[in-house]
Scaffold this motif. Structure first.
Motif, PDB file in Angstrom:
ATOM      1  N   ARG A 321       0.814  -1.307  -0.036  1.00 17.35           N
ATOM      2  CA  ARG A 321       0.039   0.028  -0.164  1.00 17.35           C
ATOM      3  C   ARG A 321       0.760   1.275   0.043  1.00 17.35           C
ATOM      4  O   ARG A 321       0.735   2.171  -0.681  1.00 17.35           O
ATOM      5  N   CYS A 322       1.837   1.191   0.751  1.00 13.49           N
ATOM      6  CA  CYS A 322       2.644   2.605   0.758  1.00 13.49           C
ATOM      7  C   CYS A 322       3.374   2.794  -0.658  1.00 13.49           C
ATOM      8  O   CYS A 322       3.663   4.035  -0.906  1.00 13.49           O
ATOM      9  N   VAL A 323       3.542   1.710  -1.278  1.00 13.42           N
ATOM     10  CA  VAL A 323       4.161   1.976  -2.679  1.00 13.42           C
ATOM     11  C   VAL A 323       3.260   2.613  -3.678  1.00 13.42           C
ATOM     12  O   VAL A 323       3.155   3.379  -4.407  1.00 13.42           O
ATOM     13  N   THR A 324       2.034   1.710  -3.507  1.00 14.09           N
ATOM     14  CA  THR A 324       0.664   2.115  -4.456  1.00 14.09           C
ATOM     15  C   THR A 324       0.335   3.677  -3.941  1.00 14.09           C
ATOM     16  O   THR A 324      -0.017   4.401  -4.902  1.00 14.09           O
ATOM     17  N   GLY A 325       0.404   4.028  -2.696  1.00 19.18           N
ATOM     18  CA  GLY A 325      -0.347   5.368  -2.079  1.00 19.18           C
ATOM     19  C   GLY A 325       0.785   6.566  -2.222  1.00 19.18           C
ATOM     20  O   GLY A 325       0.340   7.511  -2.333  1.00 19.18           O
ATOM     21  N   CYS A 326       2.052   6.184  -2.518  1.00 22.99           N
ATOM     22  CA  CYS A 326       2.963   7.328  -2.607  1.00 22.99           C
ATOM     23  C   CYS A 326       2.706   8.412  -3.697  1.00 22.99           C
ATOM     24  O   CYS A 326       2.936   7.753  -4.563  1.00 22.99           O
ATOM     25  N   PRO A 327       2.586   9.654  -3.482  1.00 22.62           N
ATOM     26  CA  PRO A 327       2.096  10.209  -4.549  1.00 22.62           C
ATOM     27  C   PRO A 327       3.378  10.876  -5.404  1.00 22.62           C
ATOM     28  O   PRO A 327       3.426  11.023  -6.366  1.00 22.62           O
ATOM     29  N   VAL A 328       4.534  10.436  -4.970  1.00 21.75           N
ATOM     30  CA  VAL A 328       5.994  10.902  -5.515  1.00 21.75           C
ATOM     31  C   VAL A 328       6.789   9.581  -5.888  1.00 21.75           C
ATOM     32  O   VAL A 328       7.869   9.676  -6.355  1.00 21.75           O
ATOM     33  N   GLY A 329       5.914   8.398  -5.713  1.00 25.57           N
ATOM     34  CA  GLY A 329       6.754   7.357  -6.234  1.00 25.57           C
ATOM     35  C   GLY A 329       7.816   6.541  -5.287  1.00 25.57           C
ATOM     36  O   GLY A 329       8.739   5.880  -6.062  1.00 25.57           O
ATOM     37  N   ILE A 330       7.842   7.075  -4.314  1.00 24.33           N
ATOM     38  CA  ILE A 330       8.967   6.441  -3.223  1.00 24.33           C
ATOM     39  C   ILE A 330       8.529   4.959  -3.102  1.00 24.33           C
ATOM     40  O   ILE A 330       7.288   4.660  -2.482  1.00 24.33           O
ATOM     41  N   ASP A 331       9.296   3.962  -3.084  1.00 30.73           N
ATOM     42  CA  ASP A 331       8.829   2.540  -3.113  1.00 30.73           C
ATOM     43  C   ASP A 331       9.806   1.806  -2.195  1.00 30.73           C
ATOM     44  O   ASP A 331      11.104   1.555  -2.451  1.00 30.73           O
ATOM     45  N   ILE A 332       9.185   1.056  -1.137  1.00 28.06           N
ATOM     46  CA  ILE A 332       9.860   0.596  -0.155  1.00 28.06           C
ATOM     47  C   ILE A 332      10.639  -0.582  -0.747  1.00 28.06           C
ATOM     48  O   ILE A 332      11.933  -0.938   0.048  1.00 28.06           O
ATOM     49  N   VAL A 333      10.151  -1.390  -1.622  1.00 24.35           N
ATOM     50  CA  VAL A 333      10.916  -2.364  -2.172  1.00 24.35           C
ATOM     51  C   VAL A 333      12.237  -1.904  -2.706  1.00 24.35           C
ATOM     52  O   VAL A 333      13.272  -2.532  -2.432  1.00 24.35           O
ATOM     53  N   SER A 334      12.130  -1.187  -3.543  1.00 22.65           N
ATOM     54  CA  SER A 334      13.523  -0.611  -4.299  1.00 22.65           C
ATOM     55  C   SER A 334      14.211   0.167  -3.196  1.00 22.65           C
ATOM     56  O   SER A 334      15.540   0.048  -3.306  1.00 22.65           O
ATOM     57  N   VAL A 335      13.658   0.772  -2.087  1.00 25.04           N
ATOM     58  CA  VAL A 335      14.826   1.392  -1.174  1.00 25.04           C
ATOM     59  C   VAL A 335      15.392   0.348  -0.295  1.00 25.04           C
ATOM     60  O   VAL A 335      16.753   0.526  -0.370  1.00 25.04           O
ATOM     61  N   VAL A 336      14.740  -0.659   0.076  1.00 31.71           N
ATOM     62  CA  VAL A 336      15.616  -1.625   0.864  1.00 31.71           C
ATOM     63  C   VAL A 336      16.355  -2.222  -0.121  1.00 31.71           C
ATOM     64  O   VAL A 336      17.673  -2.509   0.328  1.00 31.71           O
ATOM     65  N   ASN A 337      16.165  -2.553  -1.179  1.00 27.57           N
ATOM     66  CA  ASN A 337      16.989  -3.148  -2.158  1.00 27.57           C
ATOM     67  C   ASN A 337      18.239  -2.381  -2.471  1.00 27.57           C
ATOM     68  O   ASN A 337      19.401  -2.948  -2.679  1.00 27.57           O
ATOM     69  N   LYS A 338      18.076  -1.018  -2.693  1.00 27.01           N
ATOM     70  CA  LYS A 338      19.114  -0.357  -3.165  1.00 27.01           C
ATOM     71  C   LYS A 338      20.124  -0.181  -1.764  1.00 27.01           C
ATOM     72  O   LYS A 338      21.218  -0.105  -1.961  1.00 27.01           O
ATOM     73  N   VAL A 339      19.558   0.266  -0.669  1.00 25.47           N
ATOM     74  CA  VAL A 339      20.191   0.059   0.547  1.00 25.47           C
ATOM     75  C   VAL A 339      21.247  -1.046   0.872  1.00 25.47           C
ATOM     76  O   VAL A 339      22.233  -1.205   1.077  1.00 25.47           O
ATOM     77  N   ALA A 340      20.601  -2.019   0.599  1.00 31.24           N
ATOM     78  CA  ALA A 340      21.193  -3.395   0.983  1.00 31.24           C
ATOM     79  C   ALA A 340      22.163  -3.583  -0.116  1.00 31.24           C
ATOM     80  O   ALA A 340      23.513  -4.010   0.340  1.00 31.24           O
ATOM     81  N   GLU A 341      22.110  -3.301  -1.249  1.00 32.95           N
ATOM     82  CA  GLU A 341      22.976  -3.457  -2.375  1.00 32.95           C
ATOM     83  C   GLU A 341      24.303  -2.426  -2.189  1.00 32.95           C
ATOM     84  O   GLU A 341      25.481  -2.907  -1.936  1.00 32.95           O
ATOM     85  N   HIS A 342      23.972  -1.484  -2.050  1.00 37.07           N
ATOM     86  CA  HIS A 342      25.262  -0.093  -1.245  1.00 37.07           C
ATOM     87  C   HIS A 342      25.838  -0.794  -0.245  1.00 37.07           C
ATOM     88  O   HIS A 342      27.146  -0.695  -0.158  1.00 37.07           O
ATOM     89  N   ALA A 343      25.102  -1.485   0.904  1.00 40.89           N
ATOM     90  CA  ALA A 343      25.865  -1.984   2.144  1.00 40.89           C
ATOM     91  C   ALA A 343      26.670  -3.031   1.798  1.00 40.89           C
ATOM     92  O   ALA A 343      27.721  -3.489   2.479  1.00 40.89           O
ATOM     93  N   GLY A 344      26.516  -3.925   0.592  1.00 37.42           N
ATOM     94  CA  GLY A 344      27.349  -4.904   0.173  1.00 37.42           C
ATOM     95  C   GLY A 344      27.122  -6.218   0.978  1.00 37.42           C
ATOM     96  O   GLY A 344      26.172  -6.303   1.537  1.00 37.42           O
TER      97      GLY A 344
END
Ligand code: SF4
Ligand code: SF4
Length: 344
Positions: A321-344
């Motif tokens: 729901r937070c992905v669908t509802g965010c008016p500017v497209g902030i997406d918790i799935v891609s956020v955690v994937n990007k942060v995790a990828e960055h952390a190595g």
């Protein structure tokens, strides 16, 4: 208890539960929400726009009223909710899994009497997902499943002309017993059909959080990452992501004063959110989460690190729901994937 309910008997089962308030998904002004169902329950919905969390944790509730005549002791009247028994039909498995998470929050250290006065009166009749109701669903990434009965009292699975009804709590058994004559015994053939339906549901593609078990440590390692500010740059601090979330539970407490002589009013709890800039504002003016990056980090880390450290489970149930509802497209799935990828 496992039974078969023919779809044309659903309304009769509702009628057999008429001593309780019945709620089901309803579409109002383009928004799906749980509303009093009357005689007919609707189960032809994708998923509700709003989760059922407000039934136990309403957006606004009064704790007590107060009145003080000058020079005298204040008079306090507690307002514990008086709620009739309710049965909520059509709860999706992701929202079912939110229930034990909210129960933990409102029982940790101290039992919240306001939450529990409502919660004890609510029974949840779930509906298994045959296919993801939204392109943003990711329940399987966070330990759930489209056919999970976790947190529910009864799980219904659509078998075409019939529902397979499985009671998963004593409350659920009592609900089914109230309409006992309407249900038929489930046969081995019915169970085989159920397994086929569940296997098909589990095989449907969903979005994926990569390596969710590693998230608590990766988020911890990324606390000071400049990535947070970059990922949150578009955030307008509207709070929609948290208000639509079935497990977000932050609140504020205010005194609403309605008279000065005598001083009187009400103490009220309302939903609040870590995404509002003044949520952590101190009276000194210092704000420990003064930018949107720090606020996004708080929301995401609470879901996938802090809650996990406290209760050994992710707080996010993957409803999307937070992905669908965010008016500017902030997406918790891609956020955690990007942060995790960055952390190595
Ligand atoms: S964080 Fe987003 S996807 Fe997870 S439970 Fe909350 S609203 Fe659903
Ligand atoms: S819904 Fe989107 S814009 Fe609104 S507070 Fe959440 S992340 Fe920010």
């Amino acid at each position: 208890m496992e039974k078969i309910l023919h779809k044309e008997r659903l309304d009769d089962w509702i009628a057999a539960l008429s001593d309780r308030e019945i709620l089901s998904p309803a579409l109002e002004d383009g928004v799906w929400a749980f509303r009093p169902a009357g005689a007919a329950v609707r189960l032809d919905y994708p998923n509700t726009t709003q989760p059922p969390k407000g039934l136990a944790f309403p957006q606004r509730e009064v704790f007590f009223s107060f009145e003080q005549v000058k020079g005298e002791a204040p008079l306090l009247r507690q307002t514990l909710p008086q709620v009739a028994q309710r049965v909520v039909f059509g709860v999706r498995p992701c929202d079912g899994r939110a229930v034990p998470r909210m129960d933990k929050v409102f029982s940790d250290h101290v039992e919240d009497p306001y939450y529990w006065a409502r919660r004890k009166q609510v029974a949840y009749v779930g509906l298994a997902c045959q296919q993801p109701p939204s392109s943003n669903c990711f329940c399987q990434s966070v330990g759930g499943s489209p056919v999970s009965s976790d947190g529910l009292d009864v799980l219904l699975t659509d078998l075409g002309e019939r529902y397979f009804a499985a009671a998963v709590s004593e409350t659920g058994k009592a609900l089914m017993m109230a309409g006992e004559s309407l249900f038929e015994a489930a046969t081995d053939a019915d169970r085989a059909q159920l397994q086929g339906a569940h296997a098909a549901a589990l095989a449907r593609p969903q979005r994926a959080v990569r390596d969710p078990d590693a998230l608590p440590s990766k988020l911890k390692a990324s606390f000071d990452s400049p990535l947070w500010e970059e990922l949150a740059r578009a955030c307008i601090g509207c709070g929609i992501c948290t208000f639509l979330c079935p497990t977000c539970h932050c609140f504020d407490i205010n005194d609403e004063v309605t008279g000065a002589a005598p001083l009187k009013g009400k103490r009220v709890r309302t939903w609040d959110t870590c995404q509002f800039p003044d949520f952590t504002m101190h009276t000194s003016g210092h704000n420990p989460r003064e930018n949107s990056g720090a606020r996004l980090r708080q929301r995401v880390s609470h879901k996938f690190q802090y809650f996990h450290e406290n209760f050994a489970m992710h707080q996010c149930t993957g409803c999307g729901r937070c992905v669908t509802g965010c008016p500017v497209g902030i997406d918790i799935v891609s956020v955690v994937n990007k942060v995790a990828e960055h952390a190595g």
